[in-house]
Design a protein around this motif. Structure first.
Motif, mmCIF file in Angstrom:
data_model
loop_
_atom_site.group_PDB
_atom_site.id
_atom_site.type_symbol
_atom_site.label_atom_id
_atom_site.label_comp_id
_atom_site.label_asym_id
_atom_site.label_seq_id
_atom_site.Cartn_x
_atom_site.Cartn_y
_atom_site.Cartn_z
ATOM 1 N N ALA A 7 -7.417 14.679 11.587
ATOM 2 C CA ALA A 7 -6.190 14.618 10.786
ATOM 3 C C ALA A 7 -5.631 13.196 10.783
ATOM 4 O O ALA A 7 -5.192 12.687 9.744
ATOM 5 N N LEU A 8 -5.647 12.532 11.952
ATOM 6 C CA LEU A 8 -5.145 11.162 12.043
ATOM 7 C C LEU A 8 -5.923 10.226 11.132
ATOM 8 O O LEU A 8 -5.340 9.414 10.399
ATOM 9 N N LEU A 9 -7.241 10.308 11.145
ATOM 10 C CA LEU A 9 -8.069 9.425 10.327
ATOM 11 C C LEU A 9 -7.781 9.623 8.839
ATOM 12 O O LEU A 9 -7.657 8.646 8.081
ATOM 13 N N ILE A 10 -7.665 10.865 8.407
ATOM 14 C CA ILE A 10 -7.384 11.157 6.992
ATOM 15 C C ILE A 10 -6.022 10.617 6.604
ATOM 16 O O ILE A 10 -5.843 9.989 5.551
ATOM 17 N N VAL A 11 -5.044 10.839 7.462
ATOM 18 C CA VAL A 11 -3.662 10.432 7.171
ATOM 19 C C VAL A 11 -3.534 8.914 7.081
ATOM 20 O O VAL A 11 -2.935 8.380 6.129
ATOM 21 N N VAL A 12 -4.070 8.196 8.051
ATOM 22 C CA VAL A 12 -3.956 6.738 8.058
ATOM 23 C C VAL A 12 -4.618 6.132 6.818
ATOM 24 O O VAL A 12 -4.056 5.244 6.161
ATOM 25 N N ALA A 13 -5.810 6.617 6.478
ATOM 26 C CA ALA A 13 -6.515 6.105 5.300
ATOM 27 C C ALA A 13 -5.688 6.336 4.036
ATOM 28 O O ALA A 13 -5.555 5.437 3.188
ATOM 29 N N ALA A 14 -5.121 7.530 3.908
ATOM 30 C CA ALA A 14 -4.333 7.853 2.716
ATOM 31 C C ALA A 14 -3.067 7.006 2.645
ATOM 32 O O ALA A 14 -2.702 6.493 1.573
ATOM 33 N N TYR A 15 -2.370 6.830 3.773
ATOM 34 C CA TYR A 15 -1.118 6.070 3.778
ATOM 35 C C TYR A 15 -1.334 4.609 3.376
ATOM 36 O O TYR A 15 -0.595 4.066 2.552
ATOM 37 N N ILE A 16 -2.316 3.970 3.985
ATOM 38 C CA ILE A 16 -2.562 2.557 3.691
ATOM 39 C C ILE A 16 -2.993 2.387 2.233
ATOM 40 O O ILE A 16 -2.548 1.459 1.534
ATOM 41 N N LEU A 17 -3.844 3.266 1.749
ATOM 42 C CA LEU A 17 -4.319 3.191 0.368
ATOM 43 C C LEU A 17 -3.171 3.324 -0.624
ATOM 44 O O LEU A 17 -2.990 2.477 -1.516
ATOM 45 N N VAL A 18 -2.367 4.362 -0.476
ATOM 46 C CA VAL A 18 -1.293 4.621 -1.434
ATOM 47 C C VAL A 18 -0.183 3.581 -1.315
ATOM 48 O O VAL A 18 0.364 3.128 -2.337
ATOM 49 N N ALA A 19 0.163 3.170 -0.102
ATOM 50 C CA ALA A 19 1.213 2.160 0.070
ATOM 51 C C ALA A 19 0.814 0.837 -0.567
ATOM 52 O O ALA A 19 1.629 0.170 -1.222
ATOM 53 N N THR A 20 -0.438 0.433 -0.398
ATOM 54 C CA THR A 20 -0.916 -0.803 -1.003
ATOM 55 C C THR A 20 -0.886 -0.719 -2.527
ATOM 56 O O THR A 20 -0.450 -1.655 -3.214
ATOM 57 N N ALA A 21 -1.329 0.407 -3.058
ATOM 58 C CA ALA A 21 -1.323 0.596 -4.510
ATOM 59 C C ALA A 21 0.096 0.577 -5.061
ATOM 60 O O ALA A 21 0.371 -0.048 -6.098
ATOM 61 N N ALA A 22 1.017 1.236 -4.374
ATOM 62 C CA ALA A 22 2.412 1.295 -4.837
ATOM 63 C C ALA A 22 3.068 -0.076 -4.795
ATOM 64 O O ALA A 22 3.765 -0.484 -5.738
ATOM 65 N N MET A 23 2.843 -0.826 -3.709
ATOM 66 C CA MET A 23 3.435 -2.157 -3.597
ATOM 67 C C MET A 23 2.873 -3.102 -4.652
ATOM 68 O O MET A 23 3.587 -3.960 -5.178
ATOM 69 N N GLY A 24 1.604 -2.956 -4.974
ATOM 70 C CA GLY A 24 1.001 -3.825 -5.978
ATOM 71 C C GLY A 24 1.436 -3.504 -7.385
ATOM 72 O O GLY A 24 1.374 -4.357 -8.281
ATOM 73 N N ALA A 25 1.927 -2.284 -7.612
ATOM 74 C CA ALA A 25 2.272 -1.849 -8.963
ATOM 75 C C ALA A 25 3.697 -2.185 -9.379
ATOM 76 O O ALA A 25 4.004 -2.207 -10.570
ATOM 77 N N GLN A 26 4.592 -2.437 -8.403
ATOM 78 C CA GLN A 26 5.968 -2.772 -8.775
ATOM 79 C C GLN A 26 6.612 -3.635 -7.699
ATOM 80 O O GLN A 26 6.212 -3.584 -6.536
ATOM 81 N N PRO A 27 7.637 -4.436 -8.059
ATOM 82 C CA PRO A 27 8.301 -5.303 -7.084
ATOM 83 C C PRO A 27 9.161 -4.515 -6.107
ATOM 84 O O PRO A 27 9.499 -3.350 -6.352
ATOM 85 N N VAL A 28 9.521 -5.158 -5.024
ATOM 86 C CA VAL A 28 10.306 -4.515 -3.971
ATOM 87 C C VAL A 28 11.609 -3.939 -4.501
ATOM 88 O O VAL A 28 12.024 -2.831 -4.143
ATOM 89 N N ALA A 29 12.292 -4.684 -5.374
ATOM 90 C CA ALA A 29 13.602 -4.255 -5.875
ATOM 91 C C ALA A 29 13.529 -2.900 -6.567
ATOM 92 O O ALA A 29 14.504 -2.137 -6.568
ATOM 93 N N ALA A 30 12.389 -2.565 -7.145
ATOM 94 C CA ALA A 30 12.255 -1.309 -7.877
ATOM 95 C C ALA A 30 12.265 -0.100 -6.960
ATOM 96 O O ALA A 30 12.551 1.028 -7.392
ATOM 97 N N PHE A 31 11.960 -0.302 -5.673
ATOM 98 C CA PHE A 31 11.917 0.826 -4.733
ATOM 99 C C PHE A 31 13.312 1.273 -4.312
ATOM 100 O O PHE A 31 13.494 2.410 -3.881
ATOM 101 N N ILE A 32 14.283 0.384 -4.391
ATOM 102 C CA ILE A 32 15.624 0.675 -3.887
ATOM 103 C C ILE A 32 16.261 1.808 -4.691
ATOM 104 O O ILE A 32 16.467 1.702 -5.892
#
Length: 487
Positions: free
Chosen positions: A279-304
């Motif tokens: 479960a840990l391996l699946i979770v860590v892989a998914a979190y890093i993948l999605v977080a990187t994709a989300a950060m690359g798709a929009q600037p920080v200010a858009a998350f607020i």
């Protein structure tokens, strides 16, 4: 005084939680490895990714990726400790049961209080976030929005602290918790099967999100990468990589959920530790993948303050509604899965504490046909529903992390204690590097994250622990099964 102190540290034998007689006070062993892994992933993936990005990114900026790494390392070290303990203590109750066997009754009671805080508030916070994606889905499909006063809490966080918005009531979380309650009343096997299906759907949805979000990847969104430093610059309270790690750490609660199912696993000594690690391996892989994709798709200010964040990102990237609709539908299913497993974990911990006599017996009573704790499930669901319906989620995230970190630390300490006290026990999994290295690193990592939590979190946590100590003094210490046995 000495008998009193002895009572505080009296310990339960390892085999006290391994009965499989299916009597009126026992659970049914029906969960295999796949179900356990799905429980862990189901309770974890969804919370941190679907909601916490809007809370954590403003604190750390693009360096929130390091926040995920720090939280992952701390969770990974603790997961190894869980794996060793669960390999020879195949019980429900997870950290509570492990602490009871290794350290003693009173520390176990405090861990139990931490777990109840962590599970109840995590389930409530997750159910609150369900409103955002449900409303987003309804807007895009039928053009109707849930009225604001039906999806807003009574108590909200304002510029001047707590504000009361009379007439507000967050209805969708109540509906979600009610559905989870009805499913759990049918039994663990049925709930695990439905959860497994929902987990596979959520993983597919997150892969879908990542593929589309990476198509709009912009490296400029990562500049400046670390605007607030590790613990925030002067005057930046609650900002930085470590505070953001504290905010998202709650999303690793799913690792603990696997251990709460020890008494319902058909091969706990093998499947529980293996389930935790997978479960840990699946979770860590998914979190890093999605977080990187989300950060690359929009600037920080858009998350607020962004609601239904991942869905909004897809709509902005594609300029079309159907990807956002698909992701919102996936999030609705995903959050259902998370809430279901968190409520499940809460009821199983209460079941074990009740069976030990530290809380009223109603929590250990199971239905003769389904072998599920009916009254327990109803009580937990009402509590979770009320919190979700009336409280702003911003008050809940850090409290969940605090409870999780304290519980995780005591589990790590328990590994060292059991190695020194009972080195002869046969363990299905043994930590490398001896009894000190990984447990010590786990405690230090958890303590480092705790430092970044807000002062109000410490205050509320202290009040909660105060009530727990009072409950133990009034009821638990004299009704404990060990006390009745004269142990």
């Amino acid at each position: 005084m000495k008998p009193f102190l002895t009572a505080l540290i009296r310990k339960k034998a390892i085999n006290d939680d391994t009965r499989i007689d299916h009597g009126s006070g026992e659970l049914k062993r029906s969960l295999g490895l796949f179900s356990l892994v799905m429980l862990g992933v189901g309770a974890t993936i969804g919370t941190g990714i679907f909601f916490a990005m809007a809370e954590a990114v403003p604190k750390a900026g693009p360096a929130v990726l390091w926040s995920f790494v720090i939280a992952s390392i701390a969770a990974g070290l603790t997961a190894l400790c869980y794996a060793e303990l669960s390999s020879f203590i195949p019980a429900s109750g997870s950290a509570y049961s492990y602490t009871y066997v290794s350290v003693g009754e009173f520390p176990a009671y405090i861990v139990g209080a931490c777990l109840l805080l962590e599970y109840a508030l995590a389930a409530s916070a997750t159910a609150i976030g369900w409103s955002e994606y449900l409303n987003n889905f309804l807007q895009h499909t039928i053009g109707w929005s849930i009225p604001l006063h039906w999806r807003s809490p009574l108590m909200v966080s304002g510029a001047n602290g707590l504000e009361m918005h009379w007439g507000n009531f967050n209805l969708p979380p109540i509906i979600l918790v009610s559905m989870c309650c009805l499913l759990l009343l049918r039994g663990a096997k049925e709930s695990a099967m439905v959860n497994g299906i929902m987990v596979l759907i959520k993983i597919a949805i997150l892969v879908f999100f990542s593929v589309i979000a990476f198509s709009a990847f912009n490296s400029h969104n990562f500049v400046p990468f670390n605007p607030h430093g590790m613990l925030g610059h002067t005057g930046e309270t609650g900002m930085g990589i470590v505070p953001a790690a504290g905010t998202i750490f709650f999303s690793f609660i799913g690792l603990d959920t696997v251990a709460t199912a020890g008494a319902e696993s058909n091969n706990p000594k093998r499947n529980v530790p293996l389930g935790i690690m997978l479960a840990l391996l699946i979770v860590v892989a998914a979190y890093i993948l999605v977080a990187t994709a989300a950060m690359g798709a929009q600037p920080v200010a858009a998350f607020i303050g962004q609601e239904a964040g991942l869905s909004a990102i897809l709509e902005n990237v594609t300029g079309q509604k159907w990807p956002a609709i698909l992701l919102s539908a996936g999030a609705i299913i995903s959050v259902f899965s998370v809430t279901l497993v968190l409520i499940y974990g809460q009821t199983r911990i209460l079941f074990v504490i009740g069976r030990d006599g530290l809380i009223p017996k109603v929590f250990q009573t199971v239905h003769p046909k389904t072998l599920s704790p009916v009254a327990n499930t109803l009580i937990v669901s009402v509590m979770v529903g009320l919190i979700a319906g009336f409280v702003d989620s911003s008050y809940l995230w850090d409290m969940v992390s605090m409870g999780t970190l304290v519980a995780f630390s005591l589990v790590s300490i328990g590994v060292t204690v059991m190695r020194l006290k009972s080195p002869e026990l046969v363990r299905g999994f043994t930590l490398p590097f001896g009894p000190w290295v990984i447990p010590s690193l786990s405690v230090l990592a958890c303590a480092w994250i705790v430092v970044g939590l807000s002062s109000i979190t410490y205050t509320i946590f202290a009040v909660w622990i105060g009530f727990a100590v009072l409950g133990y003094a009034i009821y638990g210490i004299q009704n404990s099964k060990l006390a009745l046995k004269g142990t």
